[in-house]
Design a protein around this motif. Structure first.
Motif, mmCIF file in Angstrom:
data_model
loop_
_atom_site.group_PDB
_atom_site.id
_atom_site.type_symbol
_atom_site.label_atom_id
_atom_site.label_comp_id
_atom_site.label_asym_id
_atom_site.label_seq_id
_atom_site.Cartn_x
_atom_site.Cartn_y
_atom_site.Cartn_z
ATOM 1 N N GLN B 19 0.841 -1.198 0.000
ATOM 2 C CA GLN B 19 0.000 0.000 0.000
ATOM 3 C C GLN B 19 0.873 1.244 0.000
ATOM 4 N N MET B 20 0.332 2.308 -0.541
ATOM 5 C CA MET B 20 1.037 3.594 -0.511
ATOM 6 C C MET B 20 0.036 4.680 -0.174
ATOM 7 N N ASN B 21 0.462 5.581 0.675
ATOM 8 C CA ASN B 21 -0.470 6.640 1.041
ATOM 9 C C ASN B 21 -0.654 7.620 -0.113
ATOM 10 N N PRO B 22 -1.884 7.891 -0.446
ATOM 11 C CA PRO B 22 -2.134 8.876 -1.499
ATOM 12 C C PRO B 22 -1.856 10.289 -0.982
ATOM 13 N N PRO B 23 -1.800 11.264 -1.854
ATOM 14 C CA PRO B 23 -1.575 12.641 -1.396
ATOM 15 C C PRO B 23 -2.640 13.068 -0.387
ATOM 16 N N SER B 26 -5.975 14.586 -1.622
ATOM 17 C CA SER B 26 -6.598 13.947 -2.797
ATOM 18 C C SER B 26 -8.111 13.791 -2.629
ATOM 19 N N TRP B 27 -8.560 13.527 -1.381
ATOM 20 C CA TRP B 27 -10.015 13.408 -1.194
ATOM 21 C C TRP B 27 -10.710 14.746 -1.431
#
Lengths: 193, 459
Positions: B19-23, B26-27
């Motif tokens: 897994q990688m944390n999104p920016p 982004s939400w």
């Protein structure tokens, strides 16, 4: 998340309920961002793909047939979004010249090395592959597509798909062997020495 | 080989739960775009509602117009004294026509052949002649002498009852009025042929049951066959379905980069009238479907004869462009950015099998028709420009079926142009039951709306 909860969440998203959309996003964001990164040139492109992919998920969620896994469906959208971007952003007049890349190596490498490489290190190696090789490698290894399907999706011949996969593996093996000799550590973490 | 598999397995297991944390924001970005999108959806829904309302209004207006046209606008209401002929109308054998043993159509036809009778009208049970029948007399078929007449008003077989409505009618043989400006004959009762055998001297008012329309000459129907030639300019869309479940991207990609161009259908139909209302139609037509498209990237490939070619995928198959010697440095898999435009043409020959329902009104015939068509691929053609290379590729399109099946539905109107030749026009919808592509990324179902314009000759 059980199937009833998932169904409820999907129904909420179909009804454009923002809270349901936010919950769905939170559940799948990290996994899907990794997928997008895997298929992108860099983090910026991965962010765009991720954003575009999630928009497609929310806009097309009513078309989810419920016959397969919901996560698989989202992943497929992310992968296809990345593929579309790949096709769209092919800006070089001669994008892939196969003989620009080294011949496959016969150099053997130890399987133990493979076991020691962490996911993010392997990801970085895959990221460094030429785009045409990386796409084929990802589609073949992670998505389980056959060469014929890859050829159709990427717009290449089946032979090219096979050749690209072979070359991708050869480059990866070479890089792994090379880095193993350079980094004497039990755990190889590229970029985090 | 084993070490290759190990690499694949290791890579797969390493990424299984990766897994990688999104920016961080982004939400927020997604949420604001979703807001905008929902506004657009609401606008589209409003637009759709507006279109549906406009369509409903057009439909309603059409129905009202139809009803209006159906109501006889030109009622024959005259004080003119209509005199009957001194001679009775007789069949060829010289005997009165016994409609008991003949069909209504036959009676009409026979009456039409009589001299001086050019017009006729039929009167059904619920229609009334708004005048006194007292002065009308009929000749009974059993009565050989034309001088022996039956007074309708006193006869059990009276044509008109006291209220002026038709009486003694037979469901199978409703009375028929035959008239021109000087003559009037009434026929169509079981066992009786009613001829006007005396001069009548009363004003005759034909009310709404006998309109101008009903007194119009009926076209000759000596042959059930007709032949029609037509041309139809079409606007063509297509429904794309991905061959892979839940894959929406190939579809959207083709939809984004391809646009419909002017298409047309032209053909000849042969029509066979089963009866007054129903007609079977078949024939042959030629259709050209044209699309323009943007080709961002093309790929080089090699065929089984070791010849290089460019290929690009479209929603209508994969077009293969043979390469000249200037491209001999290419390798399979090389890709070239072209950003070029191409035009693709599919030419088919179609065999329709249709059924038509017609309603005749005055000089016009209104019809609705529908049926199936079998489409045979005749030729594919692609015109493109790749830098300075401008090839036209003919019949080098893989992934298209040779035969496909479709449907056709339309409505229209025929209007008399001259004797037995009618002009016709009407909207027509053509579509496909089966995909025109095979083994392609998408299944393609084209459909079009056109206007059939043509001439029909009734024999």
């Amino acid at each position: 998340m059980d199937s009833t909860e998932e169904e409820k969440l999907i129904k909420g998203c179909i009804n454009l309920d923002r809270e349901s959309q936010n919950r769905l996003y939170k559940i799948y964001a990290a996994k899907m961002f990794a997928v997008c990164f895997q298929y992108s040139k860099n983090r910026e492109e991965a962010e765009d793909t991720f954003h575009e992919g999630f928009m497609k998920v929310f806009q097309n969620i009513s078309s989810f047939s419920k016959t397969g896994s919901f996560e698989g469906w989202i992943r497929k959208i992310m992968v296809n979004t990345a593929l579309a971007k790949y096709r769209k952003n092919s800006h070089l007049s001669l994008l892939v010249r196969l003989d620009d890349y080294p011949e496959s190596t016969n150099e053997r490498y130890n399987d133990e090395i493979l076991e020691k490489i962490e996911a993010d290190a392997l990801l970085q190696l895959i990221q460094k592959l030429p785009p045409a090789y990386k796409i084929v490698f990802n589609l073949y290894v992670f998505e389980g597509f056959q060469h014929k399907e890859i050829a159709e999706k990427v717009g290449i011949s089946t032979g090219t798909s096979k050749s690209n996969l072979y070359e991708a593996k050869a480059i990866l093996k070479k890089q792994i062997t090379k880095n193993y000799h350079l980094v004497e550590a039990t755990t190889i973490r590229y970029g985090r020495k | 080989m084993e070490e290759n598999n190990n690499l694949e397995k290791r890579a797969k297991s390493a990424f299984d739960k990766f897994q990688m944390n999104p920016p961080l924001r982004s939400w927020d970005r997604l949420s604001s775009e979703l807001d905008r999108h929902q506004e657009v959806v609401i606008k589209h829904k409003t637009d759709r509602t507006r279109i549906i309302m406009i369509a409903a209004m057009i439909f309603l207006t059409s129905m009202l117009s139809w009803k209006f046209l159906n109501t006889p606008a030109h009622i024959v209401s005259t004080d003119k004294v209509i005199e009957s002929s001194a001679n009775t109308y007789k069949s060829e054998s010289g005997k009165p026509i016994d409609v008991k043993s003949k069909t209504k159509n036959h009676t009409q036809q026979v009456l039409n052949t009589l001299p001086g009778i050019e017009t006729f009208a039929s009167v059904t049970d619920n229609q009334k002649l708004n005048h006194s029948p007292d002065n009308y007399k009929v000749q009974h078929p059993d009565v050989t002498s034309p001088d022996e007449h039956t007074d309708l008003s006193n006869s059990n077989t009276s044509l008109f009852n006291s209220s002026g409505s038709t009486g003694m009618t037979n469901d199978l043989n409703p009375p028929i009025i035959v008239a021109d400006k000087d003559h009037l004959a009434i026929s169509g009762m079981s066992g009786i042929t009613a001829y006007i055998t005396e001069s009548v001297d009363v004003p005759l008012t034909l009310n709404h049951q006998v309109s101008d329309y009903q007194l119009q000459p009926q076209p000759d129907v000596s042959s059930p066959f007709s032949i029609a030639a037509y041309f139809s300019p079409n606007y063509t869309w297509q429904t794309l379905k991905d061959n892979t479940d839940n894959n929406i991207d190939d579809v959207s990609m083709y939809n984004d980069r391809e646009k419909a161009m002017f298409s047309f259908t032209a053909g000849i139909n042969v029509l066979y009238s089963i009866n007054k209302s129903w007609t079977i139609i078949t024939g042959v037509s030629y259709t050209r479907i044209a699309r323009s498209m943007l080709i961002p990237v093309i790929y080089a490939n090699m065929n089984s004869a070791n010849q290089m070619y460019f290929e690009y995928s479209t929603s209508n198959g994969v077009i293969e462009v043979p390469l000249d010697d200037s491209h001999n440095s290419l390798h399979p898999g090389d890709s070239i950015l072209t950003e070029s435009k191409a035009h693709q043409y599919l030419k088919t020959v179609n065999i329709p099998l249709l059924i038509r329902y017609s309603i005749k009104k005055s000089k016009s015939v209104f019809y609705a028709e529908g049926g199936i068509t079998t489409n045979f691929l005749l030729q594919t053609k692609a015109k493109m420009r790749i830098d300075d290379y401008e090839p036209t590729v003919i019949n080098n399109n893989n992934g298209l079926r040779k035969t496909s099946f479709g449907y056709l539905a339309g409505i229209g109107a025929e209007h008399q142009f001259k004797h037995n030749v009618n002009f016709f026009f009407g909207p027509v919808l053509r579509g496909s039951f089966t995909s025109i592509t095979k083994n392609s990324a998408v299944n393609t179902y084209p459909y079009s709306i056109g206007i059939n314009i043509g001439m029909i000759k009734h024999f």
